[in-house]
Design a protein around this motif. Structure first.
Motif, PDB file in Angstrom:
ATOM      1  N   ALA A   1       0.827  -1.200   0.000  1.00 53.63           N
ATOM      2  CA  ALA A   1       0.000   0.000   0.000  1.00 53.63           C
ATOM      3  C   ALA A   1       0.867   1.258   0.000  1.00 53.63           C
ATOM      4  O   ALA A   1       0.576   2.235  -0.705  1.00 53.63           O
ATOM      5  CB  ALA A   1      -0.932  -0.011   1.220  1.00 53.63           C
TER       6      ALA A   1
ATOM      7  N   LEU B   1      -5.265  10.928  -8.204  1.00 59.62           N
ATOM      8  CA  LEU B   1      -5.822   9.626  -7.841  1.00 59.62           C
ATOM      9  C   LEU B   1      -5.477   9.207  -6.411  1.00 59.62           C
ATOM     10  O   LEU B   1      -5.836   8.102  -5.997  1.00 59.62           O
ATOM     11  CB  LEU B   1      -5.325   8.548  -8.814  1.00 59.62           C
ATOM     12  CG  LEU B   1      -5.716   8.730 -10.278  1.00 59.62           C
ATOM     13  CD1 LEU B   1      -5.131   7.603 -11.114  1.00 59.62           C
ATOM     14  CD2 LEU B   1      -7.234   8.766 -10.423  1.00 59.62           C
ATOM     15  N   ARG B   2      -4.793  10.088  -5.672  1.00 60.39           N
ATOM     16  CA  ARG B   2      -4.347   9.706  -4.325  1.00 60.39           C
ATOM     17  C   ARG B   2      -5.513   9.351  -3.409  1.00 60.39           C
ATOM     18  O   ARG B   2      -5.494   8.315  -2.736  1.00 60.39           O
ATOM     19  CB  ARG B   2      -3.514  10.835  -3.720  1.00 60.39           C
ATOM     20  CG  ARG B   2      -3.115  10.600  -2.273  1.00 60.39           C
ATOM     21  CD  ARG B   2      -2.223  11.694  -1.733  1.00 60.39           C
ATOM     22  NE  ARG B   2      -1.988  11.506  -0.317  1.00 60.39           N
ATOM     23  CZ  ARG B   2      -2.499  12.281   0.648  1.00 60.39           C
ATOM     24  NH1 ARG B   2      -3.246  13.325   0.326  1.00 60.39           N
ATOM     25  NH2 ARG B   2      -2.249  12.024   1.918  1.00 60.39           N
TER      26      ARG B   2
ATOM     27  N   THR C   1     -15.800  11.383  -2.100  1.00 64.46           N
ATOM     28  CA  THR C   1     -14.540  10.687  -1.843  1.00 64.46           C
ATOM     29  C   THR C   1     -13.925  11.142  -0.529  1.00 64.46           C
ATOM     30  O   THR C   1     -13.463  10.319   0.270  1.00 64.46           O
ATOM     31  CB  THR C   1     -13.552  10.906  -2.993  1.00 64.46           C
ATOM     32  OG1 THR C   1     -14.124  10.431  -4.209  1.00 64.46           O
ATOM     33  CG2 THR C   1     -12.245  10.166  -2.730  1.00 64.46           C
TER      34      THR C   1
ATOM     35  N   GLY D   1      -9.798   3.136  -1.732  1.00 61.27           N
ATOM     36  CA  GLY D   1      -9.804   1.738  -2.168  1.00 61.27           C
ATOM     37  C   GLY D   1      -9.003   0.845  -1.233  1.00 61.27           C
ATOM     38  O   GLY D   1      -9.442  -0.265  -0.892  1.00 61.27           O
ATOM     39  N   LEU D   2      -7.835   1.305  -0.810  1.00 60.71           N
ATOM     40  CA  LEU D   2      -7.024   0.539   0.139  1.00 60.71           C
ATOM     41  C   LEU D   2      -7.773   0.336   1.455  1.00 60.71           C
ATOM     42  O   LEU D   2      -7.711  -0.742   2.062  1.00 60.71           O
ATOM     43  CB  LEU D   2      -5.704   1.251   0.402  1.00 60.71           C
ATOM     44  CG  LEU D   2      -4.696   1.294  -0.755  1.00 60.71           C
ATOM     45  CD1 LEU D   2      -3.535   2.212  -0.419  1.00 60.71           C
ATOM     46  CD2 LEU D   2      -4.195  -0.103  -1.097  1.00 60.71           C
TER      47      LEU D   2
ATOM     48  N   LEU E   1       2.569   1.714  -3.465  1.00 62.69           N
ATOM     49  CA  LEU E   1       1.576   2.117  -4.461  1.00 62.69           C
ATOM     50  C   LEU E   1       1.145   3.569  -4.229  1.00 62.69           C
ATOM     51  O   LEU E   1       1.023   4.352  -5.175  1.00 62.69           O
ATOM     52  CB  LEU E   1       0.372   1.177  -4.389  1.00 62.69           C
ATOM     53  CG  LEU E   1      -0.743   1.388  -5.419  1.00 62.69           C
ATOM     54  CD1 LEU E   1      -0.183   1.263  -6.829  1.00 62.69           C
ATOM     55  CD2 LEU E   1      -1.871   0.383  -5.203  1.00 62.69           C
ATOM     56  N   HIS E   2       0.944   3.916  -2.970  1.00 55.80           N
ATOM     57  CA  HIS E   2       0.561   5.286  -2.650  1.00 55.80           C
ATOM     58  C   HIS E   2       1.664   6.270  -3.028  1.00 55.80           C
ATOM     59  O   HIS E   2       1.388   7.366  -3.551  1.00 55.80           O
ATOM     60  CB  HIS E   2       0.246   5.388  -1.152  1.00 55.80           C
ATOM     61  CG  HIS E   2      -0.058   6.768  -0.682  1.00 55.80           C
ATOM     62  ND1 HIS E   2       0.888   7.581  -0.066  1.00 55.80           N
ATOM     63  CD2 HIS E   2      -1.194   7.503  -0.738  1.00 55.80           C
ATOM     64  CE1 HIS E   2       0.338   8.737   0.233  1.00 55.80           C
ATOM     65  NE2 HIS E   2      -0.924   8.724  -0.154  1.00 55.80           N
TER      66      HIS E   2
ATOM     67  N   ARG F   1       0.496  10.484 -10.316  1.00 60.37           N
ATOM     68  CA  ARG F   1      -0.928  10.765 -10.563  1.00 60.37           C
ATOM     69  C   ARG F   1      -1.577  11.245  -9.273  1.00 60.37           C
ATOM     70  O   ARG F   1      -2.421  10.565  -8.696  1.00 60.37           O
ATOM     71  CB  ARG F   1      -1.634   9.502 -11.071  1.00 60.37           C
ATOM     72  CG  ARG F   1      -1.122   8.954 -12.392  1.00 60.37           C
ATOM     73  CD  ARG F   1      -1.434   9.888 -13.559  1.00 60.37           C
ATOM     74  NE  ARG F   1      -2.853  10.069 -13.742  1.00 60.37           N
ATOM     75  CZ  ARG F   1      -3.629   9.241 -14.467  1.00 60.37           C
ATOM     76  NH1 ARG F   1      -3.101   8.162 -15.035  1.00 60.37           N
ATOM     77  NH2 ARG F   1      -4.906   9.493 -14.601  1.00 60.37           N
TER      78      ARG F   1
ATOM     79  N   ILE G   1       1.593   6.709  -6.853  1.00 60.24           N
ATOM     80  CA  ILE G   1       0.429   7.497  -7.287  1.00 60.24           C
ATOM     81  C   ILE G   1       0.597   8.955  -6.879  1.00 60.24           C
ATOM     82  O   ILE G   1       0.286   9.876  -7.643  1.00 60.24           O
ATOM     83  CB  ILE G   1      -0.865   6.905  -6.680  1.00 60.24           C
ATOM     84  CG1 ILE G   1      -1.194   5.561  -7.331  1.00 60.24           C
ATOM     85  CG2 ILE G   1      -2.025   7.871  -6.840  1.00 60.24           C
ATOM     86  CD1 ILE G   1      -1.524   5.647  -8.808  1.00 60.24           C
ATOM     87  N   GLU G   2       1.091   9.195  -5.663  1.00 50.59           N
ATOM     88  CA  GLU G   2       1.263  10.565  -5.188  1.00 50.59           C
ATOM     89  C   GLU G   2       2.256  11.327  -6.057  1.00 50.59           C
ATOM     90  O   GLU G   2       2.111  12.539  -6.264  1.00 50.59           O
ATOM     91  CB  GLU G   2       1.732  10.540  -3.723  1.00 50.59           C
ATOM     92  CG  GLU G   2       1.507  11.840  -2.971  1.00 50.59           C
ATOM     93  CD  GLU G   2       2.618  12.850  -3.184  1.00 50.59           C
ATOM     94  OE1 GLU G   2       2.400  14.043  -2.913  1.00 50.59           O
ATOM     95  OE2 GLU G   2       3.717  12.445  -3.630  1.00 50.59           O
TER      96      GLU G   2
ATOM     97  N   LEU H   1      -7.316   6.165  -4.315  1.00 47.04           N
ATOM     98  CA  LEU H   1      -6.478   5.017  -3.957  1.00 47.04           C
ATOM     99  C   LEU H   1      -6.567   4.730  -2.461  1.00 47.04           C
ATOM    100  O   LEU H   1      -6.741   3.566  -2.060  1.00 47.04           O
ATOM    101  CB  LEU H   1      -5.030   5.288  -4.345  1.00 47.04           C
ATOM    102  CG  LEU H   1      -4.021   4.240  -3.845  1.00 47.04           C
ATOM    103  CD1 LEU H   1      -4.238   2.920  -4.563  1.00 47.04           C
ATOM    104  CD2 LEU H   1      -2.588   4.722  -4.009  1.00 47.04           C
TER     105      LEU H   1
END
Length: 457
Positions: free
Chosen positions: A16, A30-31, A145, A37-38, A19-20, A27, A23-24, A34
């Motif tokens: 996690a 999308l943080r 969100t 979702g986690l 991946l975070h 993208r 993304i941070e 994500l």
């Protein structure tokens, strides 16, 4: 998955985090999706059947918030609060209400025990805090969100701390790894994670091994010796501290890894010199919730002494019921309400209280009332109290060394948060914490892996 499990520590959390971080960096838009979702994956790992319940709870409360922000119908807010409490009651208190009704002669209601969804008490209170502040004009109307992440953020969704929207939502808009102190935050997060894990595994769990057999014997109707009773009572008071504060330290540390600062929940509570001071140091976010959303609306200290004492008693009794669906929890909360009320009367009378005596009386009161919290029935609690007050055999084998070491750690040192933030980043310090982490992992693999106590609430 447990914070103190291999699947979380060696699989979910590293994956996690990486991946975070990716993304941070690449993208950032999308943080938040994500993280949400986690969080849902983490929650669903326990039992995927409760994911629809969490999702429906979030969606309905968000829709109610949108309506309240645009058209504040006078009936909608109390209906929303009642619906949230009804959902909590349906899963947590149906059996309790049936047992209470069965005490009335001639009534024999059916006893229903539903599986308790993990974290329902905590995310219900988060809904209530946000809706209350929104109605009062203190909270903005959040997007879906952000609201969902506020409720379900995985470090705190199962057992807190109870986080106000104002303490966390603004952090969702940050670029945490772009901060100049990003590396330091990550390092301190890892340190908090390690300290909390060590408190749970190296201190809390060994205490559980010496506490549980005594309370089980009391529940089975066996006589409890004086040595066993004091060992179990003192041991549980220390166990629940290391267990819950250890969880909180881990939650705060994990959140820091993902760029979020959560509020502290413990501040060396067993150093408190009064019961009021104890509740300012123990489960601080719950104490704050009970004060702001129950005690003050009940009148607080603004409507005279009698109203203040009554509000304290009512608040703590309901706080006891929140902890568990049983009369022993109600009695535990009521006892603290009486103790806090007595403290108010003492202060109003202007009588002095020496610091050392205040600490001794507070610690003794807290330890004795923990018996009601831990015992499965009044009968079991009575067996422990009988041993405590010397009404049975004296017994032997009192493990004073273990208790003394645990008590010293719980009372003499600073809180984990304070200690970690006082330490300067050094390679030797990093190596020391790495060794401690490995030792804890070996201990997890060698011994029984106890669930965190507050996951039951």
């Amino acid at each position: 998955m447990l914070f103190n499990s291999f699947v979380f520590l060696l699989a979910f959390l590293p994956a996690a985090f990486l991946l975070h971080a990716a993304i941070e960096r690449y993208r950032p838009a999308l943080r938040l999706p994500l993280l949400l979702g986690l969080s849902l994956v983490f929650y669903g790992w326990w039992d995927w059947r409760f994911l629809p319940l969490l999702g429906a709870s979030i969606t309905l409360n968000w829709l109610i918030a949108r309506i309240l922000a645009k058209r504040p119908y006078p009936w909608l807010f109390p209906a929303a609060i009642a619906a949230n409490l009804a959902l909590l009651a349906a899963f947590k208190y149906l059996g309790f209400f049936a047992d209470v009704a069965a005490l009335i002669p001639g009534l024999s209601p059916p006893h229903l025990d539903l599986v308790l969804p993990l974290g329902i008490s905590f995310f219900t209170f988060h809904h209530i805090m946000y809706l209350t502040d929104l109605r009062a004009g203190r909270a903005p109307c959040l997007g879906f969100t952000k609201y969902a992440l506020y409720i379900a953020f995985f470090p705190q969704v199962l057992a807190g701390p109870l986080v106000r929207w104002s303490e966390i939502v603004h952090q969702f808009d940050e670029r945490p790894y772009q901060r100049p102190d990003a590396a330091e935050r990550i390092g301190r997060g890892l340190m908090l994670l390690t300290v909390g894990l060590a408190k749970k595994v190296l201190l809390g769990d060994p205490l559980a091994a010496m506490v549980n057999p005594v309370f089980q014997a009391a529940a089975d109707g066996a006589a409890v010796t004086t040595a066993q009773a004091w060992q179990a009572t003192l041991g549980f008071g220390l166990q629940i501290y290391f267990d819950f504060s250890g969880y909180t330290d881990m939650a705060l540390g994990i959140a820091l890894l993902f760029g979020v600062v959560l509020p502290q929940n413990f501040d060396v509570p067993y150093r408190a010199g009064s019961l009021r001071d104890f509740w300012r140091r123990w489960h601080m976010t719950l104490s704050r919730f009970l004060r702001d959303y129950l005690y003050i609306p009940l009148g607080g200290n603004r409507r005279g002494l009698a109203m203040q004492v009554g509000a304290l008693f009512t608040t703590m009794t309901l706080g006891g019921l929140w902890h568990g669906a049983g009369l022993t929890f109600v009695a535990w909360g009521a006892a603290h309400g009486i103790g806090l009320g007595a403290g108010v009367l003492w202060r109003r009378a202007g009588w002095p209280m020496p610091i050392l005596l205040g600490w001794a009386l507070t610690t003794l009161f807290v330890m004795l009332t923990w018996v009601l919290f831990r015992a499965t029935s009044f009968t079991a609690a009575g067996a422990i109290y009988a041993g405590l007050f010397g009404l049975g055999e004296l017994g032997s084998g009192f493990k004073w060394r273990t208790l003394l070491m645990a008590a010293a750690v719980a009372t003499l040192g600073p809180s984990a948060w304070a200690a970690v933030h006082r330490l300067s980043p050094r390679r030797r310090l990093a190596a020391l914490f790495a060794v401690l982490f490995v030792v804890v992992l070996l201990k997890i693999g060698d011994d029984a892996n106890y669930e965190f106590i507050y996951f039951r609430f």
